[in-house]
Design a protein around this motif. Structure first.
Motif, PDB file in Angstrom:
ATOM      1  N   MET A 128       1.405  -1.096   0.078  1.00 29.18           N
ATOM      2  CA  MET A 128      -0.045  -0.055   0.118  1.00 29.18           C
ATOM      3  C   MET A 128       1.127   1.501   0.134  1.00 29.18           C
ATOM      4  N   GLY A 129       2.358   1.054   1.010  1.00 25.29           N
ATOM      5  CA  GLY A 129       3.080   2.514   0.673  1.00 25.29           C
ATOM      6  C   GLY A 129       3.281   2.510  -0.534  1.00 25.29           C
ATOM      7  N   ALA A 130       3.593   1.405  -1.348  1.00 24.48           N
ATOM      8  CA  ALA A 130       4.130   1.759  -2.824  1.00 24.48           C
ATOM      9  C   ALA A 130       3.562   1.840  -3.648  1.00 24.48           C
ATOM     10  N   GLY A 131       2.425   1.528  -3.451  1.00 28.57           N
ATOM     11  CA  GLY A 131       1.498   2.487  -4.661  1.00 28.57           C
ATOM     12  C   GLY A 131       1.338   3.293  -3.883  1.00 28.57           C
ATOM     13  N   CYS A 132       1.022   3.981  -2.524  1.00 26.96           N
ATOM     14  CA  CYS A 132       0.370   5.752  -2.443  1.00 26.96           C
ATOM     15  C   CYS A 132       2.071   6.256  -3.128  1.00 26.96           C
ATOM     16  N   VAL A 133       2.868   5.926  -2.538  1.00 26.62           N
ATOM     17  CA  VAL A 133       4.896   6.684  -3.381  1.00 26.62           C
ATOM     18  C   VAL A 133       4.583   6.761  -4.996  1.00 26.62           C
ATOM     19  N   THR A 134       3.926   5.577  -5.688  1.00 23.27           N
ATOM     20  CA  THR A 134       4.418   6.021  -7.108  1.00 23.27           C
ATOM     21  C   THR A 134       2.665   6.778  -7.668  1.00 23.27           C
ATOM     22  N   LEU A 135       1.513   6.698  -6.634  1.00 21.39           N
ATOM     23  CA  LEU A 135       0.541   7.883  -6.637  1.00 21.39           C
ATOM     24  C   LEU A 135       1.455   9.121  -6.560  1.00 21.39           C
ATOM     25  N   VAL A 136       2.224   9.892  -5.726  1.00 23.46           N
ATOM     26  CA  VAL A 136       2.077  11.478  -5.754  1.00 23.46           C
ATOM     27  C   VAL A 136       3.255  11.292  -6.468  1.00 23.46           C
ATOM     28  N   LEU A 138       3.675  10.028  -9.555  1.00 25.82           N
ATOM     29  CA  LEU A 138       2.475  10.687 -11.113  1.00 25.82           C
ATOM     30  C   LEU A 138       2.450  12.305 -10.920  1.00 25.82           C
ATOM     31  N   GLY A 139       1.477  12.349  -9.812  1.00 29.23           N
ATOM     32  CA  GLY A 139       1.039  13.315  -9.533  1.00 29.23           C
ATOM     33  C   GLY A 139       2.149  14.730  -9.799  1.00 29.23           C
ATOM     34  N   LEU A 140       3.473  13.834  -8.674  1.00 30.16           N
ATOM     35  CA  LEU A 140       4.530  15.045  -9.212  1.00 30.16           C
ATOM     36  C   LEU A 140       4.808  15.322 -10.883  1.00 30.16           C
TER      37      LEU A 140
END
Length: 174
Positions: A128-136, A138-140
């Motif tokens: 879940m943390g890896a998904g959050c880092v990937t999402l952030v 992508l936003g960046l």
């Protein structure tokens, strides 16, 4: 030679996309089959069998989406001359598919782990943390690339016709 290489690369992407779709199709059939088989055999609890089937279905959906991305972005001819905005949109679609699959798989793992052994919750939490880092990330990426496009301006389309020259109409002084 360049046309042959372009055709060869597109053909490789097409074959790879078909292979990925075949694997996804097998998973789509195997998931319900294994759920029914394991439920009838009674070796494992039904909820564990269903969570396992959901995991297979999530992977199958992600694989189908990756294959679709290949067919849309890499296989068509004349896609080499795309703009930065096109590349950004394509990459965003691809990474979004991966992020959704990671979050869904993490969610399934959280439910499985909560029923089996709660001390192993670190693995789904890490996913879940890896998904959050990937999402952030992508936003960046979206923010930075959009600001660059705004600053630099859109790239000219090499296939578009040049804008017509406007000549002033003769007036009364001419």
């Amino acid at each position: 030679m360049v046309d042959f290489m372009g055709f060869f690369i597109r053909a490789v992407f097409a074959v790879a996309a078909c292979a990925i779709m075949a694997v996804a199709a097998v998973l789509l059939v195997y998931a319900p089959y294994s759920a029914v088989k394991d439920s009838l055999m009674g070796d494992q609890p039904v909820e564990h069998t269903l969570f396992s089937a959901v995991g297979y279905l999530i992977v199958a959906m992600a694989l189908f989406d990756v294959a679709k991305y290949f067919f849309e972005e890499e296989v068509p001819a004349r896609r080499e001359k795309r703009t930065a905005a096109d590349a950004r949109r394509g990459l965003t679609k691809f990474i979004s598919t991966i992020i959704i699959a990671v979050f869904l798989e993490a969610l399934v793992l959280v439910f499985e782990t909560s029923q089996d052994n709660v001390s192993h919750i670190i693995y789904p939490a890490t996913l879940m943390g890896a998904g959050c880092v990937t999402l952030v990330s992508l936003g960046l990426f979206q923010r930075l690339s959009a600001s660059v496009e705004k600053t630099v301006g859109p790239e000219p389309d090499p296939d578009a016709d040049p804008p017509p020259k406007i000549t002033p109409a003769p007036g009364p002084l001419a």
